[in-house]
Enzyme design. Sequence first.
Site, PDB file in Angstrom:
ATOM      1  N   GLY A   1       0.485  -1.295  -0.147  1.00 55.84           N
ATOM      2  CA  GLY A   1       0.212  -0.233  -0.346  1.00 55.84           C
ATOM      3  C   GLY A   1       1.044   1.136  -0.136  1.00 55.84           C
TER       4      GLY A   1
ATOM      5  N   ASN B   1       1.457   2.390  -2.676  1.00 54.35           N
ATOM      6  CA  ASN B   1       1.061   4.360  -3.306  1.00 54.35           C
ATOM      7  C   ASN B   1      -0.683   4.621  -2.780  1.00 54.35           C
ATOM      8  OD1 ASN B   1       2.020   4.422  -6.076  1.00 54.35           O
ATOM      9  ND2 ASN B   1       1.970   2.026  -5.670  1.00 54.35           N
TER      10      ASN B   1
ATOM     11  N   MET C   1      -4.141  -6.954  -6.437  1.00 53.81           N
ATOM     12  CA  MET C   1      -4.017  -7.488  -7.362  1.00 53.81           C
ATOM     13  C   MET C   1      -4.710  -9.061  -8.103  1.00 53.81           C
ATOM     14  SD  MET C   1      -0.333  -7.242  -7.477  1.00 53.81           S
ATOM     15  CE  MET C   1      -0.380  -9.180  -8.183  1.00 53.81           C
ATOM     16  N   ARG C   2      -6.320  -8.732  -8.430  1.00 55.26           N
ATOM     17  CA  ARG C   2      -7.331  -9.204  -8.661  1.00 55.26           C
ATOM     18  C   ARG C   2      -7.739  -8.658  -9.942  1.00 55.26           C
ATOM     19  NH1 ARG C   2      -6.932 -13.852  -6.705  1.00 55.26           N
ATOM     20  NH2 ARG C   2      -8.714 -14.923  -7.572  1.00 55.26           N
TER      21      ARG C   2
ATOM     22  N   HIS D   1       0.450   1.566 -13.256  1.00 59.70           N
ATOM     23  CA  HIS D   1       1.943   0.769 -13.526  1.00 59.70           C
ATOM     24  C   HIS D   1       3.111   0.851 -13.493  1.00 59.70           C
ATOM     25  CE1 HIS D   1       2.572  -3.264 -15.489  1.00 59.70           C
ATOM     26  NE2 HIS D   1       3.289  -2.496 -16.117  1.00 59.70           N
TER      27      HIS D   1
ATOM     28  N   GLU E   1       9.708   5.119  -6.361  1.00 62.32           N
ATOM     29  CA  GLU E   1       9.357   6.320  -5.434  1.00 62.32           C
ATOM     30  C   GLU E   1       9.104   7.353  -6.522  1.00 62.32           C
ATOM     31  OE1 GLU E   1      13.808   6.871  -5.392  1.00 62.32           O
ATOM     32  OE2 GLU E   1      13.708   9.067  -4.630  1.00 62.32           O
ATOM     33  N   ALA E   2       9.376   7.492  -8.057  1.00 64.04           N
ATOM     34  CA  ALA E   2       8.383   7.654  -9.100  1.00 64.04           C
ATOM     35  C   ALA E   2       6.789   7.635  -8.927  1.00 64.04           C
ATOM     36  CB  ALA E   2       9.239   7.380 -10.848  1.00 64.04           C
ATOM     37  N   GLU E   3       6.252   6.355  -8.498  1.00 61.64           N
ATOM     38  CA  GLU E   3       5.184   5.993  -8.665  1.00 61.64           C
ATOM     39  C   GLU E   3       4.374   7.052  -7.875  1.00 61.64           C
ATOM     40  OE1 GLU E   3       3.467   1.890  -8.725  1.00 61.64           O
ATOM     41  OE2 GLU E   3       5.682   1.236  -9.316  1.00 61.64           O
TER      42      GLU E   3
END
Length: 214
Positions: free
Chosen positions: A14, A16, A92-93, A111, A174-176
Amino acid sequence: MSGVATAILISGRGSNMRALVEAAKADGFPARIALVLSNRADAAGLDFAREQGIETLVVSHRDYDSREEFDAVIDAALREKGIELVCLAGFMRILGAAFVDSWQDRMINIHPSLLPAFKGLQTHERVLESGVRITGCTVHFVRAQMDDGPIVAQAAVPVLSGDTPETLAARVLEAEHTVYPKALALVAGAKVRVVGENVLADEIDADCRMMVVG
Ligand code: GRF
């Protein structure tokens, strides 16, 4: 608190979700995180959400015989809680076409590659095998096909010599954490619109859709 009522769907760590929650605390942020939903009760991210006083919900896919039933329970929960926008963040579903269609242009995903390259799992391993020198991450509107849909924002990240899947994943992650909050702000703030298979923004907002990190 005002802003577009947003749910974040997670399955694990979690990080993000955490970045989105932190960003949404800023004055004037156009989204309000109203719910964190996980298909796994042991998702580490749930603890953080609870500490933040955010409503959490676990809907375990193991409790349902079919994907359709599982999707329907999630859909009903989101609607009952008045959710207007959904962010997938390491969920993840795979969600079925009926669910995806009913949240069309109101559900985004992150992604860890520069889509449309490297869809699917084991992304960083495949990036390293391919020899590309630049990778990154993408926030996109969700369509029924996996890791497919109009692109909201991307960040580019270098692939460095000596990278392992783990070091590369950490750099991309980190970029996400930068790009996902920016993308959510654009979508929740109605700064972008989907036209066909593309996402359009006015000139100023268009700059926020591309980042180069590192
Ligand atoms: C991220 O790399 C995201 O791009 C992918 O799954 C991972 C989730 O990580 N879809 P976290 O749970 O947000 O830390």
